[in-house]
Design a protein around this motif. Structure first.
Motif, PDB file in Angstrom:
ATOM      1  N   UNK A 215      19.931  76.239  73.289  1.00  0.00           N
ATOM      2  CA  UNK A 215      19.016  76.688  73.081  1.00  0.00           C
ATOM      3  C   UNK A 215      17.725  76.050  73.172  1.00  0.00           C
ATOM      4  N   UNK A 216      17.687  74.662  73.733  1.00  0.00           N
ATOM      5  CA  UNK A 216      16.510  73.949  74.149  1.00  0.00           C
ATOM      6  C   UNK A 216      16.241  74.263  75.594  1.00  0.00           C
ATOM      7  N   UNK A 217      17.313  74.949  76.357  1.00  0.00           N
ATOM      8  CA  UNK A 217      16.918  75.151  77.808  1.00  0.00           C
ATOM      9  C   UNK A 217      17.253  76.541  78.275  1.00  0.00           C
ATOM     10  N   UNK A 218      18.241  77.265  77.537  1.00  0.00           N
ATOM     11  CA  UNK A 218      18.516  78.535  78.128  1.00  0.00           C
ATOM     12  C   UNK A 218      17.384  79.517  77.738  1.00  0.00           C
ATOM     13  N   UNK A 219      17.322  80.558  78.583  1.00  0.00           N
ATOM     14  CA  UNK A 219      16.286  81.438  78.826  1.00  0.00           C
ATOM     15  C   UNK A 219      16.553  82.831  78.278  1.00  0.00           C
ATOM     16  N   UNK A 220      15.934  83.648  77.825  1.00  0.00           N
ATOM     17  CA  UNK A 220      15.894  84.942  77.351  1.00  0.00           C
ATOM     18  C   UNK A 220      16.803  85.885  78.290  1.00  0.00           C
ATOM     19  N   UNK A 221      16.552  85.469  79.662  1.00  0.00           N
ATOM     20  CA  UNK A 221      17.364  85.973  80.696  1.00  0.00           C
ATOM     21  C   UNK A 221      18.879  86.016  80.389  1.00  0.00           C
ATOM     22  N   UNK A 222      19.133  84.659  80.357  1.00  0.00           N
ATOM     23  CA  UNK A 222      20.512  84.195  80.130  1.00  0.00           C
ATOM     24  C   UNK A 222      21.086  84.915  78.786  1.00  0.00           C
ATOM     25  N   UNK A 223      20.036  84.732  77.706  1.00  0.00           N
ATOM     26  CA  UNK A 223      20.555  85.259  76.196  1.00  0.00           C
ATOM     27  C   UNK A 223      20.885  86.738  76.318  1.00  0.00           C
ATOM     28  N   UNK A 224      20.296  87.461  77.136  1.00  0.00           N
ATOM     29  CA  UNK A 224      20.226  89.009  77.432  1.00  0.00           C
ATOM     30  C   UNK A 224      21.742  89.142  78.299  1.00  0.00           C
ATOM     31  N   UNK A 225      21.432  88.542  79.177  1.00  0.00           N
ATOM     32  CA  UNK A 225      22.866  88.777  80.249  1.00  0.00           C
ATOM     33  C   UNK A 225      24.040  88.461  79.848  1.00  0.00           C
ATOM     34  N   UNK A 226      23.978  87.282  79.115  1.00  0.00           N
ATOM     35  CA  UNK A 226      25.247  86.819  78.529  1.00  0.00           C
ATOM     36  C   UNK A 226      25.829  87.142  77.289  1.00  0.00           C
ATOM     37  N   UNK A 227      25.155  88.163  76.459  1.00  0.00           N
ATOM     38  CA  UNK A 227      25.136  88.400  75.060  1.00  0.00           C
ATOM     39  C   UNK A 227      25.243  87.115  74.383  1.00  0.00           C
TER      40      UNK A 227
END
Length: 946
Positions: free
Chosen positions: A140-152
């Motif tokens: 969570x300190x580095x991942x972005x919303x793009x990946x959060x959505x793209x990877x569920x």
């Protein structure tokens, strides 16, 4: 880094026709240098593909124009994905740089976010409302919303009830045709039917096909009762009716293969303000797994598994508690458990019930729950950094592979046994199992040497796939299908549902241009291609696992390179040499000079985020040292010997420059930089202050502390309207009845940072000996503390005076205790001062903590002083290291401009009564960036308590 045949890898040149097509569609967004391409060829996965170019669009309209070219595109933001979905041999679209919008809606109940926003930053915005996003991955300190959505994404506590899919409200999509659809608009379905009729009709047809097939319904319900990111989210066809909502939820977890998510609106969940956390240690892994159902029945928010190898690694973490450090690990396993509530009474009830459960279990150590914030944070830091920490301890030359699977909780222990047998059978040593036990979700890590071929890995994977599927599980629970599990999607879902997925892809992306090779593939060996091997290059950075946790805190990330890129480019230079491509190696080295060495702030913030504590600045310092000639080394050594005269000369030069016509001085400076080296000739500008004041000894018998004013006080005058920190600290101490002793020879003393940051070791040693001898005498052999009035100097003095010879590289126990002035004032001065009257306190204060103050742990002291100064204290959104970094802001002002851009925008919108920092150069950098005058925080305290 090689392909599976172990032949040297030579990146293919970019296709000029492709670059021309991109330039025609969206001019000016293409980055196609060798460093640009190879720096982004790496992500956190074990795959490596070199893109044709990196594209940096600024808007959804530009992305739509790119889509209409028909060129293959892969979207990449944080680069923390682990399954190969963020690398490409085609065009890589960087959505991190310009898509960072965050808008809190409905008092925090919802939030509108863009794909480049970092998850932790979104939650920081929501914290004021007592809310957070549901997904809580370890990255969570580095991942972005793009990946959060793209990877569920899901994570530690959200299970399947609060993951991205369940909390999605709507999104703005850019389809491969260039069509832009807002699925939250009232006319979303009508617009989709009008603009993409085949897609809308096809989604409705597939919906009816699935619902009319009882076997399909049964399979989907079983699969998605688990955490599951294999293939496409076919549960969308059961959970939603309208084409727009079906499409939006199919895009969740689609890994950029169906559409580009320009923004998303997500529902938030409560951020419970209270929690009780503990580590429950068991004699064996099976006993830990057997206890999971009983613990889960007590309602914990999180139950995290750590096997024996995980515990061994965790015990070495600096934040490990006594239980971890003293445990003699054999076959042990542990569960990290946490209960969360918003009120004390319900939490106390939870703790009592947990205690009753623990009493019935066969534990290897007493279990205790703690609500202590620091202790809880330490446990979670260990857990969240576990993968990278384990991977960082891997044998040199091996690649770390992290897999994640899920099975029904009742068979979780059996799967652990299966995996242990497979590790032994295939001779994988030091393999680690950890994960989200209450969800039946396991992560396991392998160390592999791909340079010798993929056969062992291929055989292990086949048997692992069979073990998971035989137990009714999913081959990807959280990390996404990517490349690593794409060949096995049909095996998990069966022919009928696999064909539905193929049809979803054809409907959304008829030409197959979005992230080719990811999620679905016809190649049964796709997971064995483009594997990454790791070249050993430098001891400072060899343990890097390329996780990307360092990137959000790096001040040069939007200008040139990040710490991860600095490291991987060194690996690429070594790979080019190994391949005999000396022209590529030379080109990379030439570009590396400015991109990685000159524009590194050497601020050390990367080490605060790195799970294996790599400070890329150490590498930069060594590389700078290697560039220095004999004359430069001799000159800086001489400067160390005569530092008093040097600083006085700088003082006079700053005065002379300020007195001369500004245009003349600036023009002369630019000419000198053109004639010389821009990395050694500072650029004077009219926003710089005049010269400062000489430091003079002020002996005090029976002193309470030794005060060493920073030489920054000599080089730079105080901020406009302020007395400067030297005068402020002296007056504050006098008011508190404390005596400060300024030693003889103080004018020739320095913390050593100018030499260490530039890599001048001989000059550093000259200064180290002088300072250490002077301070040992002045402090009566270390009896008195030394007080420094600039945070960067405090950090420098700590290193400089550490016990031992030579420039210290770690946190040795110092023979002289060094305190930053804010700590000294907060602990010893502030309690002796009268409370300032309310009408003297400032209405509001914009506070800029520095990189050094952050690393030194000064935040509590700064907060205490700031609270005395102002009624409202704000660290503006976008805060990070300002990158002025001594003289770096004068050598490369573009670095500070880039680093401060977001924070400056927040300051401009804030309307603050005053602005403060705790380091003179940072005050200068922030004043330049914002147009607001920044003072040292102690100057403001001096003012309100006068």
């Amino acid at each position: 880094m090689t392909l599976i045949d172990a032949e040297p890898r030579r990146p293919a040149p970019s296709d000029p026709a492709v670059l021309a097509a991109v330039e025609a569609a969206v001019p000016g967004i293409t980055r196609a240098r060798a460093s640009d391409r190879l720096g982004m060829a790496h992500d956190a996965s074990h795959y490596l593909l070199t893109p044709q170019a990196v594209l940096v669009p600024e808007s959804a309209a530009q992305v739509a124009a790119l889509m209409r070219t028909g060129l293959p595109l892969t979207f990449r933001s944080g680069g923390t994905s682990l399954s190969g979905q963020g690398v490409s041999e085609h065009l890589l679209v960087d959505t991190r740089r310009h898509f960072r919008g965050i808008e809190v809606l409905d008092g925090g109940a919802r939030v509108r976010v863009q794909p480049g926003a970092v998850l932790r930053q979104v939650n920081a915005r929501l914290a004021a409302y007592g809310r957070k996003l549901g997904p809580d991955p370890a990255s969570e300190s580095a991942c972005t919303i793009g990946g959060v959505v793209a990877d569920n994404s899901s994570g530690m506590t959200c299970g399947t009830h609060a993951n991205t899919y369940r909390t999605l409200e709507s999104m703005v999509l850019v389809l491969p045709s260039g069509t832009v659809v807002d699925t939250g608009a009232p006319d979303a379905d009508a617009r989709l039917r009008a603009l993409e009729p085949a897609l809308a009709e096809g989604l409705e047809r597939l919906r009816d096909r699935i619902r009319g097939n009882p076997d399909s319904v049964r399979r989907i319900e079983a699969q998605f009762s688990l955490k599951n990111t294999m293939g496409y989210g076919l549960n969308s066809f059961l959970d939603h009716d309208s084409p727009a909502q079906i499409l939006a939820h199919l895009v969740v977890g689609s890994e950029g293969t169906l559409a580009f998510v320009a923004e998303a609106v997500l529902r938030t969940v409560p951020a419970h303000r209270l929690a009780a956390t503990g580590l429950v240690v068991f004699p064996t892994l099976r006993e830990a797994m057997a206890a999971v159902p009983e613990i889960v029945a007590a309602g914990p928010a999180a139950v995290e598994l750590l096997d024996a190898e995980s515990l061994r690694v965790a015990a070495t973490d600096p934040h490990a508690d006594d239980v971890l450090r003293t445990l003699e690990v054999r076959d042990h396993a542990a569960l990290l458990v946490e209960w969360q509530e918003s009120d004390p009474e319900p939490l106390a009830a939870r703790e009592r019930e947990a205690g009753r459960v623990f009493a019935r279990l066969n534990l290897a150590a007493p279990a205790r729950l703690s609500g202590d914030t620091a202790g809880r944070a330490a446990l979670w830091r260990i857990r969240k950094n576990l993968y990278a920490a384990v991977a960082g301890a891997r044998p040199s030359g091996t690649t770390a592979l992290l897999e994640d699977v899920a099975v029904p909780v009742p068979v979780l222990a059996d799967l652990c046994d299966d995996l242990a047998e497979l590790f032994a059978k295939h001779r994988y040593e030091r393999s680690v199992i950890f994960g989200h036990a209450k969800d039946g979700n396991l992560h396991f890590m392998l160390n592999e040497r791909f340079g010798t071929g993929p056969d062992r890995y291929a055989e292990f994977t086949e048997e692992m796939v069979a073990a998971v599927l035989d137990r009714g599980g999913t081959l990807k629970a959280e990390h996404g299908t990517g490349r690593v599990m794409a060949p096995f999607v049909r095996r998990q879902y069966g022919d009928e549902l696999y064909e539905v997925m193929r049809e979803v892809k054809r409907l959304c992306d008829p030409a197959g241009v979005l992230n080719p090779g990811v999620v679905l593939t016809d190649d049964p060996r796709a997971h064995l291609r483009d594997l990454k091997t790791v070249v050993s290059v430098e001891p400072e950075v060899d343990r890097c696992v390329e996780c990307g946790y360092c990137e959000p805190v790096c001040p040069s990330r939007d200008l040139t390179t990040t710490p991860r890129q600095r490291i991987v480019l060194r690996r690429e230079i070594a790979a080019a040499r190994a391949a005999g491509d000396h022209a590529l190696a030379r080109r990379l080295e030439e570009e590396y000079g400015y991109d990685a060495v000159d524009t590194c702030a050497v601020d050390g913030m990367c080490a605060t985020a790195c799970p294996v504590l790599i400070n890329t600045g150490d590498l930069t310092k060594r590389l700078r040292a290697e560039r220095h000639g004999r004359a430069a080394r001799a000159g800086w050594k001489t400067a160390a010997k005569h530092w008093g005269a040097v600083t006085r000369a700088m003082d006079l030069a700053m005065d002379a420059a300020a007195a001369a016509p500004a245009g003349l001085v600036e023009g002369a400076g630019r000419a000198a930089r053109r004639a010389g080296d821009p990395d050694t000739v500072p650029l004077w500008s009219r926003d710089l202050p005049r010269g400062g004041m000489p430091r003079r000894a002020a002996p005090r018998p029976e002193a309470d502390a030794v005060y060493v004013p920073s030489c920054l006080n000599t080089m730079f005058a105080p901020a406009d309207g302020g007395p400067g920190v030297m005068a402020a600290l002296t007056r504050l101490a006098e008011r508190a009845g404390l005596r400060l002793h300024v030693p003889e020879g103080v004018g020739s003393m320095c913390c050593g940072t100018p030499w260490s940051s530039k890599g001048f070791g001989e000059g550093y040693e000259v200064m180290r000996r002088r300072v250490r001898e002077t301070l040992l005498t002045a402090t009566d052999g270390g009896r008195l503390p030394v007080v420094s009035d600039a945070a960067s100097c405090t950090e420098g003095f700590e290193r400089l005076t550490a016990a031992g010879s030579g420039p210290p590289t770690g946190a040795a126990s110092p023979a002289v205790r060094v305190l930053d002035a804010v700590t000294f004032v907060a602990e010893h001065v502030l309690p002796r001062l009268p409370q300032p009257p309310e009408d003297r306190r400032l209405a509001s204060l914009a506070l800029h903590p520095t990189c050094s103050s952050t690393r030194l742990g000064l935040d509590p002291a700064i907060a205490a002083i700031a609270a005395a100064v102002a009624k409202e204290v704000v660290v503006p959104e976008g805060w990070q290291c300002c990158a002025f970094a001594g003289d770096r802001g004068m050598l490369h002002p573009e670095l500070t401009a880039s680093a401060t851009l977001a924070e400056a925008a927040s300051v401009a919108d804030g309307g603050f009564a005053a602005h403060a920092s705790v380091n003179r150069t940072c005050e200068i950098g922030m004043t330049r960036a914002t147009g607001k005058t920044y003072h040292h925080l102690l100057e403001l305290l001096d003012r309100v308590t006068a």
